[in-house]
Design a protein around this motif. Sequence first.
Motif, PDB file in Angstrom:
ATOM      1  N   THR A  89      -1.162  -8.937  13.059  1.00  0.00           N
ATOM      2  CA  THR A  89      -0.881  -8.578  11.415  1.00  0.00           C
ATOM      3  C   THR A  89       0.540  -8.104  11.227  1.00  0.00           C
ATOM      4  O   THR A  89       1.030  -7.543  10.437  1.00  0.00           O
ATOM      5  CB  THR A  89      -1.858  -7.096  10.950  1.00  0.00           C
ATOM      6  OG1 THR A  89      -1.756  -6.397  12.078  1.00  0.00           O
ATOM      7  CG2 THR A  89      -3.277  -7.882  10.825  1.00  0.00           C
TER       8      THR A  89
ATOM      9  N   ILE B 155      -3.670  -7.985  -1.916  1.00  0.00           N
ATOM     10  CA  ILE B 155      -2.547  -8.972  -2.079  1.00  0.00           C
ATOM     11  C   ILE B 155      -2.861 -10.320  -2.544  1.00  0.00           C
ATOM     12  O   ILE B 155      -2.114 -10.879  -3.401  1.00  0.00           O
ATOM     13  CB  ILE B 155      -2.001  -9.114  -0.750  1.00  0.00           C
ATOM     14  CG1 ILE B 155      -1.316  -7.907  -0.219  1.00  0.00           C
ATOM     15  CG2 ILE B 155      -0.662 -10.018  -0.682  1.00  0.00           C
ATOM     16  CD1 ILE B 155      -0.770  -7.712   1.195  1.00  0.00           C
TER      17      ILE B 155
ATOM     18  N   TYR C   8      -0.566  -2.125   4.415  1.00  0.00           N
ATOM     19  CA  TYR C   8       0.205  -3.164   3.688  1.00  0.00           C
ATOM     20  C   TYR C   8       1.516  -3.575   4.374  1.00  0.00           C
ATOM     21  O   TYR C   8       2.146  -4.635   4.624  1.00  0.00           O
ATOM     22  CB  TYR C   8       0.538  -2.747   2.310  1.00  0.00           C
ATOM     23  CG  TYR C   8      -0.587  -2.665   1.470  1.00  0.00           C
ATOM     24  CD1 TYR C   8      -1.068  -3.866   0.882  1.00  0.00           C
ATOM     25  CD2 TYR C   8      -1.322  -1.610   1.261  1.00  0.00           C
ATOM     26  CE1 TYR C   8      -1.934  -3.783  -0.237  1.00  0.00           C
ATOM     27  CE2 TYR C   8      -2.436  -1.186   0.351  1.00  0.00           C
ATOM     28  CZ  TYR C   8      -2.589  -2.514  -0.358  1.00  0.00           C
ATOM     29  OH  TYR C   8      -3.906  -2.444  -1.148  1.00  0.00           O
ATOM     30  N   ARG C   9       2.105  -2.418   5.151  1.00  0.00           N
ATOM     31  CA  ARG C   9       3.356  -2.647   5.748  1.00  0.00           C
ATOM     32  C   ARG C   9       2.873  -3.618   7.113  1.00  0.00           C
ATOM     33  O   ARG C   9       3.775  -3.996   7.761  1.00  0.00           O
ATOM     34  CB  ARG C   9       4.019  -1.347   6.114  1.00  0.00           C
ATOM     35  CG  ARG C   9       4.409  -0.443   4.954  1.00  0.00           C
ATOM     36  CD  ARG C   9       5.485   0.718   5.347  1.00  0.00           C
ATOM     37  NE  ARG C   9       4.601   1.546   6.286  1.00  0.00           N
ATOM     38  CZ  ARG C   9       4.119   2.800   5.740  1.00  0.00           C
ATOM     39  NH1 ARG C   9       4.153   2.851   4.357  1.00  0.00           N
ATOM     40  NH2 ARG C   9       3.707   3.883   6.398  1.00  0.00           N
TER      41      ARG C   9
ATOM     42  N   ALA D  46      -6.833  -4.708   2.154  1.00  0.00           N
ATOM     43  CA  ALA D  46      -5.301  -4.772   1.869  1.00  0.00           C
ATOM     44  C   ALA D  46      -4.984  -6.163   1.629  1.00  0.00           C
ATOM     45  O   ALA D  46      -4.285  -6.593   0.765  1.00  0.00           O
ATOM     46  CB  ALA D  46      -4.229  -4.148   2.877  1.00  0.00           C
TER      47      ALA D  46
ATOM     48  N   THR E  55      -7.406  -3.049   6.742  1.00  0.00           N
ATOM     49  CA  THR E  55      -6.574  -4.132   6.489  1.00  0.00           C
ATOM     50  C   THR E  55      -7.179  -5.325   5.721  1.00  0.00           C
ATOM     51  O   THR E  55      -6.581  -6.008   5.218  1.00  0.00           O
ATOM     52  CB  THR E  55      -6.316  -4.684   8.173  1.00  0.00           C
ATOM     53  OG1 THR E  55      -5.847  -3.387   9.088  1.00  0.00           O
ATOM     54  CG2 THR E  55      -5.599  -5.744   8.301  1.00  0.00           C
TER      55      THR E  55
ATOM     56  N   THR F 145       1.944 -12.576   6.311  1.00  0.00           N
ATOM     57  CA  THR F 145       3.057 -12.772   5.816  1.00  0.00           C
ATOM     58  C   THR F 145       3.239 -14.128   5.733  1.00  0.00           C
ATOM     59  O   THR F 145       3.935 -14.712   4.435  1.00  0.00           O
ATOM     60  CB  THR F 145       4.029 -12.058   6.445  1.00  0.00           C
ATOM     61  OG1 THR F 145       3.854 -10.799   6.739  1.00  0.00           O
ATOM     62  CG2 THR F 145       5.502 -12.145   5.849  1.00  0.00           C
TER      63      THR F 145
ATOM     64  N   SER G  55      -7.999   0.350   0.813  1.00  0.00           N
ATOM     65  CA  SER G  55      -6.787  -0.230   1.493  1.00  0.00           C
ATOM     66  C   SER G  55      -5.963   0.798   1.705  1.00  0.00           C
ATOM     67  O   SER G  55      -5.009   0.736   2.655  1.00  0.00           O
ATOM     68  CB  SER G  55      -6.282  -1.285   0.443  1.00  0.00           C
ATOM     69  OG  SER G  55      -5.654  -1.017  -0.565  1.00  0.00           O
TER      70      SER G  55
ATOM     71  N   LEU H   4       2.348  -7.233   6.300  1.00  0.00           N
ATOM     72  CA  LEU H   4       3.790  -7.799   5.592  1.00  0.00           C
ATOM     73  C   LEU H   4       4.952  -7.733   6.538  1.00  0.00           C
ATOM     74  O   LEU H   4       5.801  -8.108   6.166  1.00  0.00           O
ATOM     75  CB  LEU H   4       3.908  -7.178   4.399  1.00  0.00           C
ATOM     76  CG  LEU H   4       2.843  -7.221   3.138  1.00  0.00           C
ATOM     77  CD1 LEU H   4       3.108  -6.779   1.912  1.00  0.00           C
ATOM     78  CD2 LEU H   4       2.407  -9.041   2.738  1.00  0.00           C
TER      79      LEU H   4
ATOM     80  N   THR I 150       0.081   3.690   2.906  1.00  0.00           N
ATOM     81  CA  THR I 150       0.542   2.167   2.580  1.00  0.00           C
ATOM     82  C   THR I 150       0.617   1.494   4.117  1.00  0.00           C
ATOM     83  O   THR I 150       1.232   0.440   4.169  1.00  0.00           O
ATOM     84  CB  THR I 150       1.671   1.753   1.808  1.00  0.00           C
ATOM     85  OG1 THR I 150       2.870   2.401   2.422  1.00  0.00           O
ATOM     86  CG2 THR I 150       1.481   2.343   0.407  1.00  0.00           C
TER      87      THR I 150
END
Length: 305
Positions: free
Chosen positions: A257, A278, A77-78, A274, A271, A87, A52, A81, A74
């Motif tokens: 995403t 989460i 993750y960005r 990740a 992805t 999200t 990830s 989210l 990251t």
Amino acid sequence: MTTAAHRARPARHIRPAWAEKPRPVTRAGKAVAIAVLLVLVLMPFLVIVSTSLASNQEVVDNGGWVLWPSHPTTRAYRQILDGGIVTKALGVSVGVTLFGTLLSLACTTFLAYALSRPKVFGAKPALILILFTFLFPPGMIPAFLLVKGMGLLDNYAALIAPVLINVFNLVVLRGFFQGIPEELYEAARLDGAGDWQTLWRIVLPLSKAALAVVGLFYAVSYWNAWFHASIYMNSDHWPLQQVLRTYVIGGAQIADTGASEAGMISAPQTTQMAVLVIATVPILIVYPFLQKYFTKGVLTGAIKS
């Protein structure tokens, strides 16, 4: 004299074979076995987290899996989210878990307290009916028809109402409440306390361990639930676990995403891993704080029930 002295001499304690101190070779073998098991358990988590955090080029060069990223990022993750489907699913899971856990814990506590008290009208028939549902759970079609008849399709209440009270958790709390000394209940009654005051001031403070364990059981159940969402909810209202199952286990691509970073979109494996991280990390964070209550909470309630 000799006989008296022999009798006065304390008997020599003989340690049983199972209580003897293990040999160094045995201890070393146990340490090696534990180390091997630890590596086997932690290796998949390391691969997931590393993948990830890996860059697209590293994922391609290593065939989709990265053991240790040379340039961690990251970006994945960005992206997931930043207002995308993940999200929204994360918000749904958090809301359902918090509200569902509190509601289930409250309803289970009230019902367990009523069933634990003697001379409560209808307590035994109600307990038999509850245990019957545990032994013979309803099928998927009757449950779907019931939820549809109540007008809960595509409603977040459909993720909570069908599993509001878990029979196992109810039995554990009931057994724990029965284990509280009856003298405390009698003293509360002599002081003029009613049932609600006794529950709030006597029972609940003494049941923190059992409540913590049952609350964790409910939280894990709500957080990991995906089956009811796949039946009752549309894709716009899916929780995180259903998104995880569809896009990771099912092999589908996450179409939305969130906003990409400078036109750079992470590799599908990055992805997916990740999203998996989460979905796993919250429970891993909460569990260590409640682990000390497990033995006291679960075993005491189960034994006394």
